[in-house]
Scaffold this active site. Structure first.
Site, PDB file in Angstrom:
ATOM      1  N   SER A 161       0.867  -1.185   0.000  1.00 30.95           N
ATOM      2  CA  SER A 161       0.000   0.000   0.000  1.00 30.95           C
ATOM      3  C   SER A 161       0.895   1.225   0.000  1.00 30.95           C
ATOM      4  O   SER A 161       2.066   1.145   0.413  1.00 30.95           O
ATOM      5  CB  SER A 161      -0.854  -0.007   1.267  1.00 30.95           C
ATOM      6  OG  SER A 161      -1.435   1.253   1.499  1.00 30.95           O
TER       7      SER A 161
ATOM      8  N   TYR B  18      -2.496  -0.890  10.399  1.00 31.28           N
ATOM      9  CA  TYR B  18      -2.370  -1.061   8.945  1.00 31.28           C
ATOM     10  C   TYR B  18      -1.021  -0.533   8.445  1.00 31.28           C
ATOM     11  O   TYR B  18      -0.315  -1.207   7.689  1.00 31.28           O
ATOM     12  CB  TYR B  18      -3.528  -0.305   8.272  1.00 31.28           C
ATOM     13  CG  TYR B  18      -3.686  -0.540   6.790  1.00 31.28           C
ATOM     14  CD1 TYR B  18      -4.417  -1.631   6.315  1.00 31.28           C
ATOM     15  CD2 TYR B  18      -3.128   0.329   5.856  1.00 31.28           C
ATOM     16  CE1 TYR B  18      -4.590  -1.832   4.951  1.00 31.28           C
ATOM     17  CE2 TYR B  18      -3.304   0.130   4.497  1.00 31.28           C
ATOM     18  CZ  TYR B  18      -4.038  -0.953   4.043  1.00 31.28           C
ATOM     19  OH  TYR B  18      -4.207  -1.149   2.698  1.00 31.28           O
TER      20      TYR B  18
HETATM   21  P1  NAD Z   1     -11.422  -6.120  -0.210  1.00 33.52           P
HETATM   22  O1  NAD Z   1     -12.064  -5.911   1.118  1.00 33.52           O
HETATM   23  O2  NAD Z   1     -12.218  -5.933  -1.450  1.00 33.52           O
HETATM   24  O3  NAD Z   1     -10.718  -7.537  -0.275  1.00 33.52           O
HETATM   25  C1  NAD Z   1     -10.061  -8.121   0.820  1.00 33.52           C
HETATM   26  C2  NAD Z   1     -10.007  -9.606   0.622  1.00 33.52           C
HETATM   27  O4  NAD Z   1      -9.355 -10.195   1.748  1.00 33.52           O
HETATM   28  C3  NAD Z   1     -11.389 -10.256   0.528  1.00 33.52           C
HETATM   29  O5  NAD Z   1     -11.363 -11.299  -0.421  1.00 33.52           O
HETATM   30  C4  NAD Z   1     -11.586 -10.814   1.938  1.00 33.52           C
HETATM   31  O6  NAD Z   1     -12.508 -11.884   2.011  1.00 33.52           O
HETATM   32  C5  NAD Z   1     -10.170 -11.251   2.234  1.00 33.52           C
HETATM   33  N1  NAD Z   1      -9.923 -11.497   3.649  1.00 33.52           N
HETATM   34  C6  NAD Z   1     -10.147 -10.673   4.699  1.00 33.52           C
HETATM   35  N2  NAD Z   1      -9.848 -11.298   5.846  1.00 33.52           N
HETATM   36  C7  NAD Z   1      -9.416 -12.536   5.518  1.00 33.52           C
HETATM   37  C8  NAD Z   1      -8.951 -13.653   6.259  1.00 33.52           C
HETATM   38  N3  NAD Z   1      -8.867 -13.645   7.595  1.00 33.52           N
HETATM   39  N4  NAD Z   1      -8.614 -14.765   5.579  1.00 33.52           N
HETATM   40  C9  NAD Z   1      -8.718 -14.824   4.228  1.00 33.52           C
HETATM   41  N5  NAD Z   1      -9.121 -13.789   3.476  1.00 33.52           N
HETATM   42  C10 NAD Z   1      -9.485 -12.665   4.111  1.00 33.52           C
HETATM   43  O7  NAD Z   1     -10.193  -5.104  -0.200  1.00 33.52           O
HETATM   44  P2  NAD Z   1      -9.139  -4.647  -1.322  1.00 33.52           P
HETATM   45  O8  NAD Z   1      -9.177  -3.164  -1.329  1.00 33.52           O
HETATM   46  O9  NAD Z   1      -9.298  -5.387  -2.592  1.00 33.52           O
HETATM   47  O10 NAD Z   1      -7.790  -5.060  -0.587  1.00 33.52           O
HETATM   48  C11 NAD Z   1      -6.901  -6.032  -1.074  1.00 33.52           C
HETATM   49  C12 NAD Z   1      -5.496  -5.671  -0.623  1.00 33.52           C
HETATM   50  O11 NAD Z   1      -5.141  -4.411  -1.199  1.00 33.52           O
HETATM   51  C13 NAD Z   1      -5.353  -5.504   0.889  1.00 33.52           C
HETATM   52  O12 NAD Z   1      -4.131  -6.066   1.304  1.00 33.52           O
HETATM   53  C14 NAD Z   1      -5.326  -4.013   1.065  1.00 33.52           C
HETATM   54  O13 NAD Z   1      -4.643  -3.624   2.225  1.00 33.52           O
HETATM   55  C15 NAD Z   1      -4.601  -3.594  -0.198  1.00 33.52           C
HETATM   56  N6  NAD Z   1      -4.793  -2.203  -0.577  1.00 33.52           N
HETATM   57  C16 NAD Z   1      -6.018  -1.715  -0.864  1.00 33.52           C
HETATM   58  C17 NAD Z   1      -6.146  -0.380  -1.202  1.00 33.52           C
HETATM   59  C18 NAD Z   1      -7.461   0.225  -1.542  1.00 33.52           C
HETATM   60  O14 NAD Z   1      -7.525   1.462  -1.638  1.00 33.52           O
HETATM   61  N7  NAD Z   1      -8.512  -0.535  -1.736  1.00 33.52           N
HETATM   62  C19 NAD Z   1      -5.008   0.446  -1.260  1.00 33.52           C
HETATM   63  C20 NAD Z   1      -3.783  -0.096  -0.952  1.00 33.52           C
HETATM   64  C21 NAD Z   1      -3.669  -1.415  -0.613  1.00 33.52           C
END
Ligand code: NAD
Length: 260
Positions: free
Chosen positions: A142, A155
């Site tokens: 991130s 985080y």
């Molecule tokens: P999201 O909530 O759409 O997806 C998260 C996924 O993780 C889901 O499939 C959820 O079921 C799974 N998950 C959560 N807890 C879990 C567990 N205990 N065991 C197994 N799976 C689990 O979110 P996203 O935005 O797609 O995030 C994905 C990654 O991207 C994360 O690591 C997040 O930190 C990172 N990220 C997101 C953003 C953003 O702006 N959306 C920015 C930077 C980084």
């Protein structure tokens, strides 16, 4: 590009992970998807990947807070497809609160899912990759692996840790045809971002609209959310032969956020 290879993407029932799993399958990889959600929705996504891309897709319900389930997921993927060639550590959760009110169990959960899970999965997948002399490890970090924001202590700590894990693993596997990198998105419009808006509004005393404009997009000079497909395309590039010299890197895809 990935025909005959197998990819495992954690947290791929939604958002960025789902886009990456679909992009890898579109290039011919068999995929293991993982994450939580409605059973019927997950089955629809899994079956859809098989139909659309003509690959095999399996679902693992492994909980990324449970080390034994993580190792088991990797070994099952290896047994099912013969290998795990691409490992994407993507599962992540967020919680927003001032440090003095930050629930201890939320700290533990975020460190477990956003950081320790990657350690457990890499630990289980590296022996196979080393023996085949090829592998791609991609960690979804991130912008918060490079800079901080208030009220996100767990985080930010986990993502900085993930960047350190990435560099260490890259050095250890560098002579085995394996690369290990992290991708650091800015704000991508997914359920993870959507869900943190009410709490951020509360922590900052703002309306939800103000949070979107004055907190989220204010951080991004482009004033646009990054898309899940843009992140997936970067992951695909890292899997290509053209990217074999890129390892230990932290690649920003954040609309200029961390340039400021
Ligand atoms: P999201 O909530 O759409 O997806 C998260 C996924 O993780 C889901 O499939 C959820 O079921 C799974 N998950 C959560 N807890 C879990 C567990 N205990 N065991 C197994 N799976 C689990 O979110 P996203 O935005 O797609 O995030 C994905 C990654 O991207 C994360 O690591 C997040 O930190 C990172 N990220 C997101 C953003 C953003 O702006 N959306 C920015 C930077 C980084």
């Amino acid at each position: 590009m990935l025909k005959g290879k197998s990819a495992l993407v954690t947290g791929s029932t939604s958002g960025i992970g789902l886009a990456i799993a679909r992009a890898l399958a579109a290039q011919g990889a068999n995929v293991t998807i993982n994450g939580f959600g409605d059973k019927a929705d997950i089955e629809k996504e899994r079956g859809g990947i098989e139909k659309e891309f003509g690959v095999k897709a399996v679902y693992s319900a492994a909980d990324m807070t449970k080390p034994a389930e993580i190792a088991e997921m990797v070994h099952t993927a290896e047994k099912t497809f013969g290998s795990v060639d691409v490992l994407v550590n993507n599962a992540g959760v967020q919680f927003v609160a001032p440090i003095e009110e930050f629930p201890i169990e939320k700290w533990d959960q975020i460190i477990a899912i956003n950081l320790s899970a990657a350690f457990h999965a890499v630990r289980a997948a590296v022996p196979g990759m080393k023996s085949r002399k090829w592998g791609r490890i991609i960690n979804t970090a991130s912008a918060h692996s490079l800079v901080a924001s208030p009220f996100k202590v767990a985080y930010v700590s986990a993502k900085h840790g993930l960047a350190g894990l990435t560099k260490t693993v890259a050095l250890e596997v560098a002579t085995f045809g394996i690369t290990c990198n992290c991708i650091s998105p800015g704000y991508v419009w997914t359920p993870l971002v959507e869900k943190q808006i009410p709490d951020t509004a509360k922590a900052r005393g703002m309306t939800e609209e103000q949070v979107k404009r004055d907190v989220l997009l204010a951080a991004q000079p482009t004033k646009e959310f990054v898309t899940v497909d843009e992140v997936a395309d970067l992951a695909l590039y890292l899997c290509s032969d053209a990217a074999k010299a890129i390892t230990g890197a932290n690649l920003s895809i954040d609309g200029g956020w961390t340039a400021e």
